[in-house]
Design a protein around this motif. Structure first.
Motif, PDB file in Angstrom:
ATOM      1  N   ASP A 222      44.473  25.002  33.230  1.00 17.74           N
ATOM      2  CA  ASP A 222      43.358  25.063  34.487  1.00 17.74           C
ATOM      3  C   ASP A 222      43.023  26.210  35.151  1.00 17.74           C
ATOM      4  O   ASP A 222      43.894  26.448  35.778  1.00 17.74           O
ATOM      5  N   SER A 223      42.051  27.370  34.794  1.00 17.27           N
ATOM      6  CA  SER A 223      41.617  28.651  35.172  1.00 17.27           C
ATOM      7  C   SER A 223      40.873  28.699  36.260  1.00 17.27           C
ATOM      8  O   SER A 223      40.830  29.645  37.281  1.00 17.27           O
ATOM      9  N   ASP A 224      40.023  27.757  36.423  1.00 21.19           N
ATOM     10  CA  ASP A 224      39.184  27.586  37.829  1.00 21.19           C
ATOM     11  C   ASP A 224      40.086  27.286  39.339  1.00 21.19           C
ATOM     12  O   ASP A 224      39.836  26.243  39.720  1.00 21.19           O
ATOM     13  N   VAL A 225      40.766  28.263  39.662  1.00 19.56           N
ATOM     14  CA  VAL A 225      41.959  28.241  40.644  1.00 19.56           C
ATOM     15  C   VAL A 225      41.365  29.368  41.461  1.00 19.56           C
ATOM     16  O   VAL A 225      40.724  30.282  41.612  1.00 19.56           O
ATOM     17  N   GLU A 226      41.084  29.510  43.528  1.00 21.91           N
ATOM     18  CA  GLU A 226      41.180  29.919  43.781  1.00 21.91           C
ATOM     19  C   GLU A 226      41.167  31.212  44.096  1.00 21.91           C
ATOM     20  O   GLU A 226      40.367  32.754  44.500  1.00 21.91           O
ATOM     21  N   GLU A 227      42.539  31.782  43.134  1.00 18.76           N
ATOM     22  CA  GLU A 227      43.252  32.580  43.235  1.00 18.76           C
ATOM     23  C   GLU A 227      42.754  33.561  42.728  1.00 18.76           C
ATOM     24  O   GLU A 227      42.708  34.858  42.685  1.00 18.76           O
ATOM     25  N   ASN A 228      42.070  32.684  41.711  1.00 22.68           N
ATOM     26  CA  ASN A 228      41.022  33.873  40.271  1.00 22.68           C
ATOM     27  C   ASN A 228      40.152  34.547  41.247  1.00 22.68           C
ATOM     28  O   ASN A 228      38.600  34.171  41.999  1.00 22.68           O
ATOM     29  N   ASP A 229      39.407  35.794  40.652  1.00 19.34           N
ATOM     30  CA  ASP A 229      38.117  35.979  40.214  1.00 19.34           C
ATOM     31  C   ASP A 229      37.100  35.499  39.840  1.00 19.34           C
ATOM     32  O   ASP A 229      37.368  34.040  39.497  1.00 19.34           O
TER      33      ASP A 229
END
Length: 872
Positions: A222-229
């Motif tokens: 799951d790429s929906d994490v806060e560290e990502n733009d």
């Protein structure tokens, strides 16, 4: 007012009810009827409102009801029994543990989608449902599988219709905390993550969610994490959404990130490291690159690492046409690999070479994911016997010089997970016949050729069961149709007609699938007057239930849906034909059992397998299908009907549709409907019931996912594990060096002379002809090659068909020019035009096939003129 932040508030279960949480978090409930019955008894209204999802159910039950159940001895006994049964299922030995040694300690199974349950909507169609059934069957068999996929925050779209029948898409937001998932965490409690490097020094991070599918862990990234733009957060937004770069990032995350997730999971849980990696379609192909990078980091060079990775990799293709394969511009792929991006230790050109279409007919500027999958896997398969043939022809360019039938792509015909797809009423009938445990084992594990006990079920019971299932479908259709028309803007006053839609005593045909053009959703509309006559026949009417989704970007598919919907909206026939929007697992589990006939009319041979008809068959539904996919392999008149096809090369597409639609109408009018309505002495349709019985007893055992997974274990996983173990670092280096030496030397390999002991161009059946072949091997030795005689019946152009291959043996020492003599017998074992040729192939104990390297030498034209002989 709209909330500015969202929380998931979990219920606090009283101590006696704590096992409910474990039962809800293990997705075995999705195919275990007793566990579902237990959850339904918690609160029937809340269970219906939750859509049959135990996690949502427990979050909606009133505390007072939970307290009441905590003191209910009967409920607690059932809860204890269900919890003990799950524990026994998870820890006891099963089929896999009873097999002889040598099987892999673990298998990693990568797929872009998984259809486990409607409560976890991470699938679009057949590929995902197949992957879900594969995991469930592996769990039932005890196969130590680890599933790997992506967690799409919007899943696949939900489908509604506009007033004029145009498909509309909706993407509900899925909160992982409200799904039957747990987050994988490090020992310090922080979420476990994987990271990919992106161009320009950026990073793509993803968390790892765990869905427990019986005994099988399914890891979802799951790429929906806060560290990502913001852009990176959206990589896992939608299944099969976005443009080329978006899809590329999804597939890099699935393959490379998925491999890193597997390593993380094994580190945190102690699960055995996989010895075999199974790539379900090309989307996950990058996992092989990650494994190569890992081995290179441990000291192997690229070529040796490639051999080590190939030996333990299985690739399954589901695509019958090149257009169905993901292909990316080489510059786009090149930008995402190398020193400034991912896998910096690997030369970008080596990465690109694995996927480029460097063969006749290929497009050299495109990076083909299926081509990479085949080059990174020593073992590959299609998903039905016919699809294996189609795949060998489609990818033959990768093995130049070989006939398509020798291309090293085998086939394992798909199966379906019976406990998921068989109606509870059918299960109960089987349990009454042979006992609950035997019925469960027969459906989940399989292994028998026939279900003979079906013969003992009285005709009356079979017919009553079929009517019960049809009646349930009628009620389901009316409810769904009412919802659909409200979404289309109709008021309740307009919908009274829905109460008369379908009839539980009318022959019911089902057609449901994705809506690409080759599946021909609207073939049934080719002659609308004739179809209308079938629907409204005064003595033998038929009724049709249709469902399907077109891809959001496929306007042609949407037009087909609209065409069907508008036809079904006609007040004259709308009680006999319906289109149900939002086809998914929940609808399918009602649709398959309730139909009498399952219709499938793709353009042959474009259906790779087509498992919906299998699910229908397991419920006693008869198939009416084009001979494509699995039906081409297993069709018998006892199981249903084959629609004749006009798939010659020169047939105009419109003309072909006309011919095949007419054949469909003829079958319905003259054979299907008369047999359904024909009554014997006891007032029952005896011949129809006989076909239902044969379908269940003879076809049922074939279509099981348990049979399919056992085939994967025996034919692909076990050999791959053995090769993986044999390819130690030193052995992998030796194999890579041997291949390099053979490729360099191959131009010096030739067949210089061929002669036989035959003196005339005719011979008698059973005779043996001596064959002598003189070959030049250059710098290679007889241990590096196999010289073969290939013989068989020949066609008008002297092409050998149904070939027999016999190795020839070297005799004596090299002559003055260094050539070797090979000899052997040629047995003339069939009559008619008969021919032979010889060839030289590389051979090595660690090759899965002599065709693996794509190298072959055959006699030159000059040699053929001197020795070529056709015996007539």
């Amino acid at each position: 007012m709209k909330a500015i932040r969202r929380f998931t508030v979990r219920p606090v279960l009283p101590d006696p009810l704590r096992p409910l949480s474990d039962l809800a978090r293990n997705l075995r409930w999705s195919w275990h009827a007793e566990t579902r019955d237990l959850f339904q008894s918690v609160c029937p209204e809340a269970w219906a409102g939750s859509g049959g999802d135990p996690v949502r159910l427990l979050g909606s039950v009133r505390p007072a009801r939970l307290a009441e159940l905590a003191g209910d001895r009967r409920f607690l006994r059932r809860l204890t029994a269900a919890a003990d049964d799950l524990d026994d299922y998870l820890t006891g030995d099963r089929w896999y543990q009873e097999q002889a040694g040598g099987l892999p300690g673990a298998v990693a199974y990568f797929s872009p989608e998984f259809g486990i349950t409607a409560a976890l909507p991470q699938y679009s169609g057949g590929l995902g449902i197949l992957a879900g059934d594969h995991l469930k069957a592996a769990s039932d068999l005890g196969v130590p599988l680890i599933g790997v996929g992506l967690l799409y925050r919007h899943g696949y779209f939900r489908q509604t219709l506009s007033r004029d029948g145009w498909q509309q898409e909706h993407y509900p937001v899925l909160d992982p905390n409200e799904l039957p998932l747990t987050q994988l965490k490090e020992p310090d409690g922080t979420p476990a993550q994987v990271t990919l490097a992106l161009p320009g020094g950026k990073e793509l991070r993803a968390r790892i969610w765990l869905a427990q599918v019986g005994r099988v862990p399914l890891l979802l990234l799951d790429s929906d994490v806060e560290e990502n733009d913001l852009g990176e957060r959206g990589v896992t937004d939608r299944l099969y959404g976005g443009g080329s770069e978006h899809r590329l990032l999804q597939e890099m995350l699935l393959g490379i990130g998925g491999e890193r997730a597997v390593r993380t999971y094994c580190r945190l849980t102690g699960h055995p490291e996989p010895e075999v990696f199974h790539t379900n379609e090309g989307h996950a192909g990058f996992l092989g690159l990650e494994r190569i990078a890992e081995l290179c980091a441990d000291g192997l060079d690229f070529d040796a690492a490639l051999e080590a990775v190939r030996g333990g990799t299985v690739f399954t293709t589901h695509t019958p046409v090149p257009a169905g394969i993901d292909r990316f511009d080489r510059e786009l792929v090149g930008r995402h690999f190398g020193a400034d991006a991912e896998l910096p230790g690997i030369d970008v050109q080596r990465v690109l070479a694995l996927g480029m279409e460097t063969y006749p007919g290929g497009e050299p500027n495109l990076f083909n994911m299926a081509v990479m999958g085949l080059r990174l896997a020593q073992r590959a398969n299609g998903v039905s016997l016919l699809h294996g043939q189609v795949s060998r022809s489609m990818f033959a360019g990768l093995w130049p010089g070989f006939d398509p039938e020798e291309v090293p792509i085998t086939s394992v015909t798909n199966g379906v997970h019976a406990p998921t797809w068989v109606a509870p009423e059918v299960l109960r009938l089987g349990a009454r016949q042979i006992g609950a445990q035997r019925a469960e084992d027969a459906l989940a594990v399989g292994g028998s050729e026939r279900w003979d006990s079906v013969a003992d079920i009285p005709d009356q019971e079979i017919w009553e069961l079929r009517r019960t299932l049809r009646e349930q479908l009628v009620l389901e259709v009316r409810e769904r149709l009412r919802v659909s028309w409200r979404q289309r803007g109709a008021g309740n006053a307009e919908l009274g007609w829905i109460d008369d839609v379908l009839d539980p005593d009318v022959l019911t045909i089902g057609f449901a699938r994705r809506v690409p053009s080759y599946k021909r959703l609207t073939l049934m509309l080719r002659d609308r007057d004739r179809l209308t006559e079938l629907l409204l026949h005064p003595e033998r009417p038929v009724q049709i239930v249709v469902a399907g989704k077109a891809h959001p970007a496929d306007d042609g598919g949407k037009r087909l849906v609209q065409e069907l919907v508008r036809f079904a909206d006609d007040p004259r026939i709308r009680h006999r034909i319906v289109f149900l929007p939002d086809y998914g697992m929940a609808m399918a589990q009602k649709l398959y059992p309730g139909c009498d006939v399952w219709l499938n009319n793709p353009l042959r041979p474009l259906e790779a397998c087509g498992t919906s008809g299998m699910k229908a068959a397991l419920n006693g539904c008869l198939n009416l299908s084009v001979l494509d996919g699995w039906w081409d392999e297993w069709f018998q008149p006892d199981f249903g009907w084959a629609i004749p096809t006009a798939d010659g090369v020169g047939t105009d597409p419109d003309r072909r549709d006309d011919i095949e639609a007419a054949a469909l109408y003829d079958l319905l009018e003259q054979r299907v409907a008369p047999r359904f309505y024909e009554r014997g002495r006891a007032g029952l349709p005896d011949r129809w019931i006989a076909m239902v019985r044969q379908t269940l007893s003879l076809l049922g055992p074939k279509v099981l996912a348990g049979r399919m997974v056992r085939e994967y274990v025996d034919r692909l996983y076990a050999p791959a594990a053995q090769t993986h173990r044999a390819l130690t670092p030193d052995t992998a280096r030796d194999l890579a060096a041997w291949k390099t030496r053979v490729r360099a030397a191959w131009p010096g390999v030739s067949v210089d002379h061929v002669e036989t002991t035959a003196t005339t161009p005719t011979a008698e059946l059973g005779a043996t002809v001596g064959l002598r072949v003189r070959v030049a091997l250059g710098t290679l030795t007889p241990d590096d090659v196999e010289v073969q005689a290939v013989s068989g019946r020949v066609d008008a152009e002297d092409r050998i068909t149904d070939a027999t291959v016999v190795p020839l043996k070297p005799t004596g020492t090299p002559d003055l020019e260094g050539r070797l003599l090979y000899e052997g017998p040629l047995s003339l074992d069939r009559t008619g035009p008969y021919g032979y040729t010889v060839r030289i192939l590389p051979t090595h104990r660690l090759l899965a096939s002599n065709a693996e390297m794509g190298l072959v030498t055959v006699p030159s034209e000059e040699v053929v003129e001197g020795a070529g002989m056709v015996l007539r």
